[in-house]
Design a protein around this motif. Structure first.
Motif, PDB file in Angstrom:
ATOM      1  N   PRO A 182      33.067  42.433  38.576  1.00  9.81           N
ATOM      2  CA  PRO A 182      32.792  41.511  37.472  1.00  9.81           C
ATOM      3  C   PRO A 182      31.923  40.459  37.792  1.00  9.81           C
ATOM      4  N   SER A 183      32.150  40.184  38.985  1.00  5.25           N
ATOM      5  CA  SER A 183      31.382  38.895  39.539  1.00  5.25           C
ATOM      6  C   SER A 183      30.010  39.305  40.002  1.00  5.25           C
ATOM      7  N   SER A 184      29.833  40.185  40.802  1.00  5.85           N
ATOM      8  CA  SER A 184      28.532  40.682  41.384  1.00  5.85           C
ATOM      9  C   SER A 184      27.480  41.371  40.436  1.00  5.85           C
ATOM     10  N   MET A 185      28.182  42.279  39.630  1.00  2.00           N
ATOM     11  CA  MET A 185      27.364  42.951  38.809  1.00  2.00           C
ATOM     12  C   MET A 185      27.074  42.341  37.320  1.00  2.00           C
ATOM     13  N   ASP A 186      28.214  42.050  36.805  1.00  2.00           N
ATOM     14  CA  ASP A 186      28.070  41.098  35.364  1.00  2.00           C
ATOM     15  C   ASP A 186      27.838  39.681  35.464  1.00  2.00           C
ATOM     16  N   LYS A 187      28.195  39.068  36.545  1.00  2.00           N
ATOM     17  CA  LYS A 187      28.028  37.613  36.979  1.00  2.00           C
ATOM     18  C   LYS A 187      28.655  36.893  35.975  1.00  2.00           C
ATOM     19  N   ASP A 188      29.858  37.319  35.455  1.00  2.87           N
ATOM     20  CA  ASP A 188      30.821  36.829  34.432  1.00  2.87           C
ATOM     21  C   ASP A 188      32.207  37.429  34.803  1.00  2.87           C
ATOM     22  N   PRO A 189      32.918  37.095  35.792  1.00  6.88           N
ATOM     23  CA  PRO A 189      34.253  37.516  35.984  1.00  6.88           C
ATOM     24  C   PRO A 189      35.060  37.168  34.928  1.00  6.88           C
ATOM     25  N   LYS A 190      35.090  36.056  34.475  1.00  9.58           N
ATOM     26  CA  LYS A 190      36.198  35.740  33.390  1.00  9.58           C
ATOM     27  C   LYS A 190      35.836  36.701  32.040  1.00  9.58           C
ATOM     28  N   LEU A 211      35.766  47.951  42.326  1.00  6.50           N
ATOM     29  CA  LEU A 211      35.630  46.724  42.968  1.00  6.50           C
ATOM     30  C   LEU A 211      35.134  46.962  44.366  1.00  6.50           C
ATOM     31  N   HIS A 212      33.735  46.957  44.226  1.00  5.32           N
ATOM     32  CA  HIS A 212      33.067  47.030  45.636  1.00  5.32           C
ATOM     33  C   HIS A 212      32.748  45.567  46.421  1.00  5.32           C
ATOM     34  N   GLU A 213      33.190  44.667  45.409  1.00  2.00           N
ATOM     35  CA  GLU A 213      32.624  43.193  46.142  1.00  2.00           C
ATOM     36  C   GLU A 213      33.578  42.947  47.402  1.00  2.00           C
TER      37      GLU A 213
END
Length: 398
Positions: A182-190, A211-213
């Motif tokens: 959600p953070s590194s791929m979509d840049k929008d975890p929420k 979750l590869h982050e």
């Protein structure tokens, strides 16, 4: 006429030789069999009797098994591999129904009785992968059970239209809601997590989130997953796949996260990768967390590796976690059987009277030796019916 099978001279878990009686699709008894008039009798020849293997994380829709060799010249980053794969599917003429069936034939021959497959959904290929794997699932349902995860491999928030396709796949019958970085791929975890947890609530389905982050970023995202799991009462219905961040070198921080995962009954899937940090297996199990495993991608556009043999996966997990004691290898075998069964909500799995007769026989002096040798399976049984013998593929795929 009775629907009964007796397998003589087998060694449950590699222990003392005995017999197993199967009635219909269930284990009726483990112990010396009495009179068996009308029953089919199989000579187990002293082989080890084990629960069938559970492939709890793979990608059936995109293996290249049986296709012309694809020369791989892809970059090293995750986005390089995702973009290349999305483009190559069309260039190679990859048919998800045919390719998933090819992998299933290999899996069955090697003792796998259940598969959880993440299936790509994106705005280029739409639902073709889901439709193909669903066709394979129906065609070979007497050989294996297949569970489908609706998986936004190319991102979701960054590719408008993907959420609607995810919703449609779940309405079609995909059993699990997938997610991806959600953070590194979509840049929008929420936004990403609100969306997939919303889809889970709408369709009443569990989640399995890639979750590869790594490191602190992954732990941040994982914390958000824990918060939503707790808030929505989804204990026991969330799996975090790969979870590389649990291999972070801050022992205390990882320990607190393991406690949070255990407290909220969030499962972890690890393949035991050689090139990335990954969850410390014994520490994770000792924390009370359910752990399952899988082959991930096999012979695909990402890499040429993988055999589809979950017994071999036990060896990889053991080596990655520096395990050598027989009792630890038994714990790893539980990961690829009982752990997968819990994650996939498969009831009555194992080696006891009343359990489903999803079984395999493999030669070896002990379980650890069978893992190290990884011989062809002498026999594979699905719901009390023999589906493969001596490593033979159960069906041919054009």
């Amino acid at each position: 006429m009775t629907n009964k099978t007796i397998i003589k001279n087998v060694r449950p878990w590699g222990e003392a030789a005995t017999d197993i009686t199967i009635s219909g699709d269930r284990i009726a008894a483990i112990g010396a069999a009495g009179p068996h008039a009308g029953a089919a009798v199989i000579d187990g020849a002293g082989a080890i009797l084990l629960p069938g293997l559970i492939e709890a994380h793979t990608h059936l829709d995109k293996t290249l098994f049986g296709m012309k060799w694809n020369v791989n010249d892809v970059g090293y980053t995750l986005i390089d591999k995702i973009t290349n794969e999305r483009e190559m599917k069309s260039k190679l003429g990859l048919d998800p129904a045919r390719q998933s069936a090819r992998q299933v034939a290999i899996s069955v021959a090697r003792g796998t009785t259940h598969i959880r497959s993440h299936v790509d959904i994106d705005t280029v290929h739409g639902l073709k992968g889901v439709e193909g794997v669903m066709a394979t699932r129906e065609k070979y349902k007497d050989f294996i059970d297949i569970e489908i995860v609706a998986f936004p491999q190319s991102g979701m928030m960054i590719r408008p239209g993907t959420v609607e396709l995810m919703d449609e796949a779940l309405a079609m019958g995909a059993e699990v809601v997938g997610g991806l970085d959600p953070s590194s791929m979509d840049k929008d975890p929420k936004g990403h997590l609100d969306t997939i947890f919303g889809l889970a609530a709408k369709h009443g389905k569990p989640l399995d989130i890639h979750l590869h982050e790594p490191g602190e970023l992954g732990l941040f995202t994982m914390g958000m997953i824990v918060e939503r799991t707790k808030a929505q009462g989804l204990n026991g219905k969330v799996t975090i796949s790969h979870a590389f961040c649990l291999g972070h070198n801050d022992y205390l921080v990882v320990g607190r996260m393991l406690e949070d995962l255990a407290r909220n009954d969030i499962a972890v899937m690890t393949t035991g990768p050689s090139g990335w940090p990954c969850p410390p297996l014994i520490r994770t199990l000792d924390a009370g967390i359910t752990v399952c495993s899988g082959s991930d991608g096999i012979r695909d556009c990402w890499h040429p590796w993988g055999s589809g043999d979950m017994l071999e996966r036990v060896m990889y997990l053991g080596e990655r976690n520096y395990l050598s004691r027989d009792r630890d290898i038994r714990r790893v075998y539980d990961v690829v059987t009982l752990g997968g069964a819990k994650v996939m909500n498969i009831a009555d799995y194992g080696l006891a009277a009343g359990n489903i007769a999803d079984l395999m026989l493999v030669d070896g002096e002990a379980l650890a030796e069978a893992v190290a040798s990884c011989r062809p399976r002498r026999l594979v049984m699905k719901r009390g019916r023999v589906v493969s013998e001596d490593g033979a593929h159960p069906f041919e795929v054009a």
